[in-house]
Design a protein around this motif. Structure first.
Motif, PDB file in Angstrom:
ATOM      1  N   VAL A 136       0.860  -1.181   0.000  1.00  0.00           N
ATOM      2  CA  VAL A 136       0.000   0.000   0.000  1.00  0.00           C
ATOM      3  C   VAL A 136       0.896   1.230   0.000  1.00  0.00           C
ATOM      4  N   THR A 137       0.862   1.985  -1.070  1.00  0.00           N
ATOM      5  CA  THR A 137       1.701   3.173  -1.198  1.00  0.00           C
ATOM      6  C   THR A 137       0.957   4.390  -0.674  1.00  0.00           C
ATOM      7  N   GLY A 138       1.675   5.271   0.025  1.00  0.00           N
ATOM      8  CA  GLY A 138       1.095   6.523   0.489  1.00  0.00           C
ATOM      9  C   GLY A 138       1.191   7.579  -0.594  1.00  0.00           C
ATOM     10  N   VAL A 139       0.062   8.174  -0.959  1.00  0.00           N
ATOM     11  CA  VAL A 139       0.000   9.097  -2.096  1.00  0.00           C
ATOM     12  C   VAL A 139      -0.058  10.554  -1.658  1.00  0.00           C
ATOM     13  N   ALA A 140      -0.953  10.893  -0.726  1.00  0.00           N
ATOM     14  CA  ALA A 140      -1.167  12.301  -0.387  1.00  0.00           C
ATOM     15  C   ALA A 140      -1.778  12.431   0.999  1.00  0.00           C
ATOM     16  N   ILE A 141      -1.666  13.638   1.572  1.00  0.00           N
ATOM     17  CA  ILE A 141      -2.284  13.969   2.850  1.00  0.00           C
ATOM     18  C   ILE A 141      -2.850  15.382   2.750  1.00  0.00           C
ATOM     19  N   ASN A 142      -4.039  15.615   3.323  1.00  0.00           N
ATOM     20  CA  ASN A 142      -4.596  16.961   3.308  1.00  0.00           C
ATOM     21  C   ASN A 142      -4.375  17.658   4.645  1.00  0.00           C
ATOM     22  N   THR A 143      -4.857  18.888   4.759  1.00  0.00           N
ATOM     23  CA  THR A 143      -4.577  19.699   5.935  1.00  0.00           C
ATOM     24  C   THR A 143      -5.120  19.079   7.216  1.00  0.00           C
ATOM     25  N   ARG A 144      -6.303  18.489   7.152  1.00  0.00           N
ATOM     26  CA  ARG A 144      -6.889  17.942   8.376  1.00  0.00           C
ATOM     27  C   ARG A 144      -6.331  16.570   8.752  1.00  0.00           C
ATOM     28  N   GLY A 145      -5.513  15.979   7.863  1.00  0.00           N
ATOM     29  CA  GLY A 145      -4.850  14.733   8.188  1.00  0.00           C
ATOM     30  C   GLY A 145      -5.419  13.487   7.554  1.00  0.00           C
ATOM     31  N   ASP A 146      -6.384  13.611   6.636  1.00  0.00           N
ATOM     32  CA  ASP A 146      -6.812  12.450   5.855  1.00  0.00           C
ATOM     33  C   ASP A 146      -5.638  11.995   4.995  1.00  0.00           C
ATOM     34  N   VAL A 147      -5.514  10.678   4.807  1.00  0.00           N
ATOM     35  CA  VAL A 147      -4.400  10.112   4.042  1.00  0.00           C
ATOM     36  C   VAL A 147      -4.936   9.270   2.895  1.00  0.00           C
ATOM     37  N   LEU A 148      -4.355   9.453   1.725  1.00  0.00           N
ATOM     38  CA  LEU A 148      -4.733   8.721   0.519  1.00  0.00           C
ATOM     39  C   LEU A 148      -3.647   7.725   0.162  1.00  0.00           C
ATOM     40  N   GLY A 149      -4.055   6.490  -0.186  1.00  0.00           N
ATOM     41  CA  GLY A 149      -3.101   5.478  -0.608  1.00  0.00           C
ATOM     42  C   GLY A 149      -3.637   4.644  -1.751  1.00  0.00           C
ATOM     43  N   GLU A 150      -2.785   3.748  -2.244  1.00  0.00           N
ATOM     44  CA  GLU A 150      -3.194   2.809  -3.278  1.00  0.00           C
ATOM     45  C   GLU A 150      -2.654   1.435  -2.925  1.00  0.00           C
ATOM     46  N   ALA A 151      -3.534   0.420  -2.966  1.00  0.00           N
ATOM     47  CA  ALA A 151      -3.189  -0.936  -2.526  1.00  0.00           C
ATOM     48  C   ALA A 151      -2.993  -1.859  -3.719  1.00  0.00           C
ATOM     49  N   VAL A 160      -8.113   1.881  -4.159  1.00  0.00           N
ATOM     50  CA  VAL A 160      -7.868   3.177  -3.541  1.00  0.00           C
ATOM     51  C   VAL A 160      -8.160   3.031  -2.050  1.00  0.00           C
ATOM     52  N   VAL A 161      -7.287   3.598  -1.211  1.00  0.00           N
ATOM     53  CA  VAL A 161      -7.480   3.511   0.236  1.00  0.00           C
ATOM     54  C   VAL A 161      -7.509   4.921   0.814  1.00  0.00           C
ATOM     55  N   LEU A 162      -8.510   5.203   1.637  1.00  0.00           N
ATOM     56  CA  LEU A 162      -8.639   6.494   2.296  1.00  0.00           C
ATOM     57  C   LEU A 162      -8.714   6.287   3.799  1.00  0.00           C
ATOM     58  N   TRP A 163      -7.703   6.792   4.506  1.00  0.00           N
ATOM     59  CA  TRP A 163      -7.729   6.805   5.963  1.00  0.00           C
ATOM     60  C   TRP A 163      -8.203   8.184   6.404  1.00  0.00           C
ATOM     61  N   ARG A 164      -9.347   8.268   7.023  1.00  0.00           N
ATOM     62  CA  ARG A 164      -9.840   9.562   7.486  1.00  0.00           C
ATOM     63  C   ARG A 164      -9.140   9.949   8.786  1.00  0.00           C
ATOM     64  N   ALA A 165      -9.019  11.243   9.004  1.00  0.00           N
ATOM     65  CA  ALA A 165      -8.310  11.746  10.175  1.00  0.00           C
ATOM     66  C   ALA A 165      -9.003  11.402  11.481  1.00  0.00           C
ATOM     67  N   GLY A 167      -9.770   8.588  12.543  1.00  0.00           N
ATOM     68  CA  GLY A 167      -9.322   7.303  13.045  1.00  0.00           C
ATOM     69  C   GLY A 167     -10.236   6.141  12.737  1.00  0.00           C
ATOM     70  N   SER A 168     -11.268   6.360  11.931  1.00  0.00           N
ATOM     71  CA  SER A 168     -12.178   5.280  11.552  1.00  0.00           C
ATOM     72  C   SER A 168     -11.495   4.297  10.624  1.00  0.00           C
ATOM     73  N   ALA A 169     -12.123   3.147  10.424  1.00  0.00           N
ATOM     74  CA  ALA A 169     -11.553   2.117   9.556  1.00  0.00           C
ATOM     75  C   ALA A 169     -11.335   2.679   8.152  1.00  0.00           C
ATOM     76  N   PRO A 170     -10.257   2.265   7.487  1.00  0.00           N
ATOM     77  CA  PRO A 170      -9.992   2.801   6.147  1.00  0.00           C
ATOM     78  C   PRO A 170     -11.085   2.446   5.153  1.00  0.00           C
ATOM     79  N   VAL A 171     -11.340   3.374   4.247  1.00  0.00           N
ATOM     80  CA  VAL A 171     -12.263   3.147   3.146  1.00  0.00           C
ATOM     81  C   VAL A 171     -11.480   2.511   2.008  1.00  0.00           C
ATOM     82  N   VAL A 172     -11.889   1.338   1.550  1.00  0.00           N
ATOM     83  CA  VAL A 172     -11.198   0.624   0.479  1.00  0.00           C
ATOM     84  C   VAL A 172     -12.110   0.595  -0.741  1.00  0.00           C
ATOM     85  N   ILE A 173     -11.629   1.142  -1.850  1.00  0.00           N
ATOM     86  CA  ILE A 173     -12.431   1.286  -3.063  1.00  0.00           C
ATOM     87  C   ILE A 173     -11.760   0.505  -4.181  1.00  0.00           C
TER      88      ILE A 173
END
Length: 336
Positions: A136-151, A160-165, A167-173
């Motif tokens: 899972v590669t880390g792609v980007a982070i926004n100001t509030r701390g959400d993190v975007l990745g690709e698995a 596509v993986v989205l970790w919301r700031a 702390g909830s379970a990652p969204v896997v698309i």
């Protein structure tokens, strides 16, 4: 927030009147340019790339230091190493937000796994891979701390993986022909990604395609506050573009590709290189859609502006090898 295209070429020749932060000024004002400063490398360091900034004077990137690929940051113009956690052999930095939190990918060569991490003042925070994915590669982070990745996982579709700031379970698309290759993450959690021959925006399960009109094709590489920058096909060639609305594009004069946009709309990119083996060349800059000028550092034929920081500076690298894709770290400031 950035994405990196490593090409070679020539310098844009268009200049405009600008203020000290890159805002268009009166046409009669003295024309200004973004001027380069080469940052010092830490002992034992080779070539690399700056890939992010906090917009407050810190710049971060990936460099080979003492035969280890790792994260290097610059504060007050001086480099410091961010280290490699025990059990891992390589760390790549891909983005940095305004709080100085870095996101990227960390690699374990023994288990052949890669994981997304964040890095702040307290150290590395390595995220667990979603079930069923080895890389899972880390792609980007926004100001509030959400993190975007690709698995990635052999034999199954990428995701596509989205970790919301929060702390909830990652969204896997799961990726499809209509949703693939995440490029960047906006402040409100909107994901910019590829969609067919163009780009789309995903937010909370809703996918919205970006129109290339009036161009035949267009795609985004970065997003900030709803503004997407990237490229379009115009007159049969690739042109840097600003996808300012969902139903249209605007060309960026003198540009071949836009790579990064800051909170004020300052855009970093590259000029065309039609005579060379690749389609884009050296650094370019725009305030909104108005072109500025990027000066190359003395002694280097190749220079790439890859990050538009929130303080109005640009960041990237310089080299004398068009095929290297990396070089010495450089920042550009708008000065009289």
């Amino acid at each position: 927030m950035k994405k990196t295209w490593l090409r070679a070429g020539v310098l844009a020749t268009v200049a405009i009147a600008v203020t000290a932060l890159g805002t268009p000024a009166d046409a009669a004002a003295i024309r200004l340019a973004w001027r380069p400063t080469i940052l010092p490398l830490p002992p034992g360091a080779g070539a690399g790339n700056i890939t992010g900034s906090d917009g407050k004077g810190e710049y971060t990137g990936t460099f080979r230091v003492n035969d280890v690929t790792q994260v290097v940051s610059w504060r007050n113009g001086q480099p410091f190493l961010r280290g490699v956690p025990s059990g891992y052999e390589r760390v790549d930095a891909n983005d940095e937000n305004s709080s100085g939190v870095v996101v990227g990918t960390i690699h374990d060569y023994e288990t052949f796994t890669s994981r997304t991490y964040t890095l702040d003042a307290s150290g590395y925070h390595i995220k667990d891979n979603p079930a069923g994915y080895q890389e899972v590669t880390g792609v980007a982070i926004n100001t509030r701390g959400d993190v975007l990745g690709e698995a990635y996982q052999p034999g199954v579709p990428r995701a596509v993986v989205l970790w919301r700031a929060d702390g909830s379970a990652p969204v896997v698309i799961p990726e499809t022909d209509d949703l693939s290759s995440p490029r960047d993450l906006d402040e409100d959690g909107t994901i910019l990604l590829n969609s067919g021959a163009g780009s789309a925006l995903w937010k909370d399960g809703v996918l919205r395609h970006l129109s290339p009109s009036p161009a035949s094709q267009a795609g985004g590489t970065a997003i900030r506050n709803g503004i997407v920058v990237g490229w379009r096909i115009w007159g049969g060639v690739e042109q840097a573009a600003r996808l300012s609305t969902a139903d249209g594009t605007v060309g960026l004069e003198g540009g071949g590709l836009a790579l990064s946009v800051n909170k004020a709309g300052l855009t970093a990119g590259l000029v065309p290189n039609p005579a060379g083996p690749v389609i884009v060349g050296n650094g370019a800059v725009w305030r909104g859609t108005a072109p500025g000028v990027v000066q190359g550092p003395s002694g280097y034929s190749v220079f790439k502006t890859q990050v538009a920081a929130d303080d109005g500076t640009l960041a990237g690298y310089a080299s004398n090898d068009p095929s290297a894709g990396s070089g010495v770290p450089v920042i550009w400031r708008l000065t009289p």
